[in-house]
Design an enzyme around this catalytic site. Sequence first.
Site, PDB file in Angstrom:
ATOM      1  N   ASP A  75       0.854  -1.173   0.000  1.00  0.00           N
ATOM      2  CA  ASP A  75       0.000   0.000   0.000  1.00  0.00           C
ATOM      3  C   ASP A  75       0.896   1.231   0.000  1.00  0.00           C
ATOM      4  O   ASP A  75       1.871   1.309   0.765  1.00  0.00           O
ATOM      5  CB  ASP A  75      -0.894  -0.017   1.239  1.00  0.00           C
ATOM      6  CG  ASP A  75      -1.652   1.279   1.415  1.00  0.00           C
ATOM      7  OD1 ASP A  75      -2.588   1.520   0.640  1.00  0.00           O
ATOM      8  OD2 ASP A  75      -1.285   2.052   2.327  1.00  0.00           O
ATOM      9  N   ALA A  76       0.592   2.204  -0.843  1.00  0.00           N
ATOM     10  CA  ALA A  76       1.470   3.366  -0.995  1.00  0.00           C
ATOM     11  C   ALA A  76       1.625   4.133   0.312  1.00  0.00           C
ATOM     12  O   ALA A  76       2.726   4.609   0.634  1.00  0.00           O
ATOM     13  CB  ALA A  76       0.929   4.287  -2.089  1.00  0.00           C
TER      14      ALA A  76
ATOM     15  N   ASP B 280      -0.653   8.141  -9.446  1.00  0.00           N
ATOM     16  CA  ASP B 280      -1.750   7.919 -10.391  1.00  0.00           C
ATOM     17  C   ASP B 280      -2.655   6.812  -9.864  1.00  0.00           C
ATOM     18  O   ASP B 280      -2.764   5.742 -10.454  1.00  0.00           O
ATOM     19  CB  ASP B 280      -1.178   7.552 -11.764  1.00  0.00           C
ATOM     20  CG  ASP B 280      -2.268   7.422 -12.828  1.00  0.00           C
ATOM     21  OD1 ASP B 280      -3.396   7.885 -12.584  1.00  0.00           O
ATOM     22  OD2 ASP B 280      -1.990   6.837 -13.895  1.00  0.00           O
TER      23      ASP B 280
END
Length: 562
Positions: free
Chosen positions: A357-358, A375
Site C-alpha cells: 500500500d502506498a 496515479d
Amino acid sequence: VWTRQLSLLFGATVYNFSLILAVFLAGLGAGSLVGARIARHAERADLALGWCQLGLLAAIPAGAYMIGYQIPLWEVGPTFLPEVSTSRGLRFLYDIVRCFAAIGPAALLWGASFPLALAAANTGESDPGRLVARVSVVNTAGALVGTILFSLAVVPGAGTHRGQQLLVAVAAVAALLMLTGGGRRRADESVSPVVGGPPAVVFGAAVLVVSLIGVWAVPRTPNGLVALGRDVGGWDTIAAYHFVEEGVNASVAVTDSDAGYRQLHISGKVVASTMDLDMRIQRMLGHVPALIHGAPRSVLIVGMGAGVTAGSFVTHPEVERIVICEIEPSVLDASNHFAVENHAVLSDPRTEVIYDDARHFLATTGEQFDVITSDPIHPWVRGAASLYSVEYHELVKERLKPGGVVAQWVPLYETDEVSAKSQIATFVGSFPNATLWNSDFLDVGYDLVLVGQAGRSRLDGDQIASRLLNDQRLWRSLDEVGLGSTVELLQTYAGQGRDLEPWLRDAAINRDRNLRLQYLAGLALDRQDAYGIYESIVGYREYPSDLFQVSPDDEAALLRVF
C-alpha cells in the site's frame, strides 16, 4: 464473492458498499425472524436447518445468474425507467431492489439458519446464555475464517465462479449432515435422519445429485463484468480479451476494443489505454515532473497501471532508480501487455517493484526521491481517497529530496465541480505553488496533472528544447503524444494554485479523519462535466511569465494560446 461482483456492477463507491451490506444484513435479519418462528413450532429443528441448507443449493446459483446475466439488463437509461436514471434517490432505491433480487434469497436462508442451529444444538441446556454463546462463537469463527479464506485464497486463486461453487458444496455438505445424520432437539430424543433404512441411502444419493446440479448450475462470471462493470453497454464493444484475473485487491483485465485500442481495466473501469488521449496523460504524469525537476535521479511511481507513466522515466538517461509501488500483483502481470507503450519498464535494470500500500510504503521507508508521481484509481472508488488527502500529500512532501517534484492525476470526467475543487484544493494546501497541466488535445478538459514543488518552479524552455534535440528517445516518447516541442509542451499549462484561490475558497478539504472526497466523488460518478469544470479553471489562467523562461518566438506562440 458477491461484494466483489456487485461492486463491479454498481460501482465501487462507499455508498454502494453500504447498500450491499445493508441488503445482506436486512436479509439475515428477516431470515432470522422467520427461522425463529419455525424453530418454535418445528418438531425437528435440525431437519428444518437441513432443508434450509438444501434451499441454498438453488439460491446461490440463482444469485450468481442474476448478478452476471439478468441484473445488468435492468440498467436504467433514456429508454428504460428514465425517471429513475435522472434521480439520485430513486436510483439508489432501485439498486437496493436489484441487489436484493440477487442476494436476498440466499441471505434469508442464511439468516434463518442461525436460530434453527440454536434450536438444533439445544440438548436440554439449562443455561440459554451458554447455548447462544457457544453457537455464536462457532458462527463468528466460521465467518472470520471464511472471509479470510475467500478474500486471500479462493477469489484470487480460483475466481468468484469457483468461489460460488465452493459455497454450494459447503451448503450441500451441511444439508447432507442434517438430513441424513439427524440431531437432538432434547436430551431424551433419539438421533434419527429424515428417512431411515435403505431409503436413507437413496435420499442421500438424491441430495448428492442435487448438490452436483447446484455446483454445475453456478454460471461463469462474465468477462464483461470484470472488465467494464457498470458500463453494461460497453460489454459488447470488446473485441478480444488478453488477460482476466480476479486478484486479492481488485479484478483486472486487458482487452482490445472494437475501435482497435488496447485497454487496462481495474475494478470494472478502464484506467489506461493506448488511445491517444490516455497515452498523453500517462506520459505527462512522468515527463512533466521530470522536465520541471531538470535532472531527477530517483523516482517513485504510485500505482503501476499500464506502466506507461513509469516507462516515461526509462527515456530519461539521468534517472538511476525507478521504484514502482503497486498493491495488486495482477496489475503487474497485466502491464506486460503494454510493453511497447511502457518501454518494457519492468525489464529495465533500474526498476524495482514494491508490492505494498502506498501509504504504508511512504510511512515506513527512509528513502527520498527527486520525483514522486501518483496515479491512483478514481477517487470515487472506496478507499482511494486516502491517496488524495492532506496527510498523504504531507507524507509525500517528507519523501521528496530538496527541489523534488510531485505529480498527481486529476480526473475531470465522472465527477463534478465540487469533487474536483476538493481534490485540487487539498493538493494546493500542501503545495501552494502547484501548477496544473491539461492533457486534452483541444484544450477543453478531460484529465489534469497537478504538479507541486517545494519553493518556486522555473521552466527553462531553452534547456527543454536542447534536451529534445539531443535525446531522440526522449523526444520520440513526447512526440508520440503531440508534445514534441517546447511550445507544444508548455501550452498544456492550465493554471496555478494561487490564481485559483477565489475558485477554491469554498472547497472541502479531504483529510484522513473524514475522507470527504470519496463521499463527494461517489455522488458524482455518473456526471460528465469535464468541459464545464475545465472552463471554470482556465477562466483564472494567465500567462505565467514568472514560471516560463522561453525565447521570444516561443513566448509569442504561447501568448497566442493564453
